[in-house]
Write a protein that holds these residues in place. Structure first.
Motif, PDB file in Angstrom:
ATOM      1  N   SER A   1      -8.106  -4.897   3.737  1.00 47.16           N
ATOM      2  CA  SER A   1      -8.757  -5.481   2.563  1.00 47.16           C
ATOM      3  C   SER A   1      -9.935  -6.384   2.947  1.00 47.16           C
ATOM      4  CB  SER A   1      -7.745  -6.268   1.722  1.00 47.16           C
ATOM      5  OG  SER A   1      -7.134  -7.248   2.520  1.00 47.16           O
TER       6      SER A   1
ATOM      7  N   CYS B   1       0.803  -1.218   0.000  1.00 54.27           N
ATOM      8  CA  CYS B   1       0.000   0.000   0.000  1.00 54.27           C
ATOM      9  C   CYS B   1       0.836   1.267   0.000  1.00 54.27           C
ATOM     10  CB  CYS B   1      -0.937   0.014   1.192  1.00 54.27           C
ATOM     11  SG  CYS B   1      -2.291  -1.164   1.003  1.00 54.27           S
TER      12      CYS B   1
ATOM     13  N   GLY C   1     -10.227  -7.972  -5.098  1.00 55.42           N
ATOM     14  CA  GLY C   1     -10.532  -7.508  -3.738  1.00 55.42           C
ATOM     15  C   GLY C   1     -10.784  -6.010  -3.742  1.00 55.42           C
ATOM     16  N   THR C   2     -11.172  -5.516  -2.612  1.00 52.63           N
ATOM     17  CA  THR C   2     -11.404  -4.075  -2.467  1.00 52.63           C
ATOM     18  C   THR C   2     -10.682  -3.576  -1.223  1.00 52.63           C
ATOM     19  OG1 THR C   2     -13.592  -4.347  -3.450  1.00 52.63           O
ATOM     20  CG2 THR C   2     -13.142  -2.274  -2.290  1.00 52.63           C
ATOM     21  N   LEU C   3      -9.933  -2.527  -1.381  1.00 53.65           N
ATOM     22  CA  LEU C   3      -9.280  -1.922  -0.217  1.00 53.65           C
ATOM     23  C   LEU C   3     -10.279  -1.018   0.494  1.00 53.65           C
ATOM     24  CD1 LEU C   3      -5.603  -0.841  -0.860  1.00 53.65           C
ATOM     25  CD2 LEU C   3      -6.519  -2.707   0.523  1.00 53.65           C
TER      26      LEU C   3
ATOM     27  N   ASP D   1      -3.004 -12.591   0.760  1.00 54.67           N
ATOM     28  CA  ASP D   1      -4.117 -13.115  -0.037  1.00 54.67           C
ATOM     29  C   ASP D   1      -3.751 -14.411  -0.784  1.00 54.67           C
ATOM     30  OD1 ASP D   1      -5.753 -11.149   0.799  1.00 54.67           O
ATOM     31  OD2 ASP D   1      -5.747  -9.994  -1.082  1.00 54.67           O
TER      32      ASP D   1
END
Lengths: 304, 304
Positions: free
Chosen positions: B149, B104, B268-270, B204
């Motif tokens: 996440s 990130c 995925g979505t942060l 992940d």
DNA sequence: GAAAAACATGAAGTTTACTCATTTAATTTT
DNA sequence: AAAATTAAATGAGTAAACTTCATGTTTTTC
């Protein structure tokens, strides 16, 4: 502004104690009181100071800011508070001294050295009384003690006698006036008189000796330092009137002698003037006590 | 302890105004109130703070000490007070960010640069989430925003989606697996996998790809920095799974390519997690708004 | 899941701080 | 010098604020 020291103390106690209950105990309050207090602060700032979801309360960023303020400010406040309490008990205080006479340095410096050791808490300063009226300054609180030679009845001030002195004429060993047992005003009519650079009314020679007799010296010359005045005297450049303690100090080292002014001599008493309501303070009395004994070691010196 | 900020404010106002009456006006009090207040202080400290013999009141040494305290302390108090007010309005605050994923940094640093310019009053810090549970830290107030996440329903926390990403396998141009359109778990069984040095459950690749299939790579090797991971990949020392934004950034400069994980890819979505009661604060919303646009310039870069 | 611990709440009581009206003291004016 | 003016002190009454008490919630612990 709602914030008061009380709140900062609470925040600090909660931080130290870790909980409202323990903080309350330390502050001699109930847990409820603290809860209300914090709530009113949060209400005022419109933001929580503690996270309520955790049980030992934890601070929010806003709460941390306030705690930081508390830890910065409270020590300063407490220090001043302690100092002011000791002011009242007279153990410490401010002693700003104004002196009217230059010559007083000669005994004042050693006295202050001893005083500082005995009263380390007291804040000391010396104000040379050149530009202002020391007695007025004393009343206005600019200074706290005035060394003065003319005590006056005063409702708000008290004058405490320190010690007697005699104004003596200092002259070189080979000066013609040494022939006389004592000096009369007319003797100075053809002389050069060396004085400190202050108003005439503050000089005893003029106010108490020459002016009453209507005599004016042939010449008046000024010098700042006692040592320079004495140098001028020994080199026959003039004569000077100085308090006995200055002359006793230097007599053995210099080639000059002294003569009284008038048959009886020109005597006076040095006084310490202080505000009446402070006159009993221990740190003031301590100075006066030392001032009264200022001549003790000078006389020992003289006896050698 | 009787002393409160109120007293210090009064002392300062009296000093500025020169008289009780003017000070009272400024403080929105009566002259009487001030008189009582001063008297109670003098009573408490057992020493006068003002000389009453002069008509424009003048401070005693004790009074001066208190005034000095006031002038030292009040500015600090006022500054904190102002800051806390603006906290409530959300114009300023503390933004300590915890990130769970190393990668990130790649987008967070530029976002924070822009954020600092838009919200100069906000105190910013980044806490690398190596040693602690970021979500717990958020609840305890140690940090104020967590980049995560996996959003979870939480009564005290709110998760705001920032942007979608896809975890891609990065491999060298001449790596055998480039032959495949997409990667299945078994493909990695004979590979060296390069990862950031964090627990597997935070990666992940393991939690969503390998472990469900029961596959273990031949070798797992760790590297701190994204650049090093990519270096290892291009030199055929291993393969790595990284978010698309990291790879898009570096693709043009390095000799490696990417493949999706599974036919559909691992998406995925942060999210940005914040405490629910702070989630509406302007300075929080400001960060989230910038975070949502974090990919804007990355994609431009990719398009070149 | 029950008990214990910690904090919140609301009404009642007490302290305290403030205001009003007036007196006293210091300064300025005539 | 005396009067007028300005500034501060005083004292009683009142209103506000802080505290306590008793009790209700919530969180933590066992």
């Amino acid at each position: 502004m709602l914030l008061e020291l009380r709140h900062l103390r609470s925040l600090q106690a909660i931080y130290q104690g870790g909980s409202l209950a323990r903080a309350a105990e330390q502050l001699h309050l109930t847990q409820s009181a603290l809860s209300h207090q914090i709530r009113s602060l949060e209400n005022y700032y419109q933001t929580p100071l503690y996270l309520r979801s955790t049980k030992p309360l934890t601070l929010t960023p806003a709460g941390l800011k306030l705690l930081a303020l508390a830890q910065q400010v409270l020590p300063e406040v407490d220090a001043t508070d302690r100092q002011l309490r000791s002011y009242a008990q007279g153990e410490s205080g401010r002693l700003f001294i104004a002196i009217e006479c230059h010559a007083c340095f000669e005994w004042l410096i050693p006295v202050l050295d001893r005083y500082r050791q005995a009263w380390p808490e007291v804040e000391i300063d010396i104000r040379l009384g050149l530009n202002f009226e020391p007695i007025a300054a004393l009343q206005k609180g600019e200074v706290d003690l005035v060394i003065s030679s003319d005590p006056q009845a005063h409702k708000a001030l008290s004058f405490e006698p320190l010690f007697d002195y005699e104004g003596l004429l200092a002259l070189a060993h080979d000066h013609p006036l040494t022939a006389k047992k004592y000096i009369v005003p007319a003797d100075l009519a053809d002389q050069t008189l060396v004085t400190y650079p202050v108003e005439r009314k503050r000089l005893d020679v003029f106010s108490r000796f020459l002016q009453p007799a209507g005599v004016e010296p042939a010449n008046v010359r000024q010098a700042e330092l006692t040592a320079i005045i004495l140098l001028l005297v020994t080199t026959l450049k003039g004569v000077a009137v100085l308090p006995d303690w200055v002359l006793k100090e230097s007599m053995s080292h210099n080639r000059f002698t002294t003569r009284p002014l008038g048959k009886a001599g020109m005597h006076g008493t040095l006084h310490a003037a202080v505000r009446r309501n402070e006159s009993e303070a221990a740190f003031i009395q301590g100075f006066i006590a030392l001032g009264k004994r200022a001549m003790d070691d000078v006389i020992v010196h003289y006896a050698e």
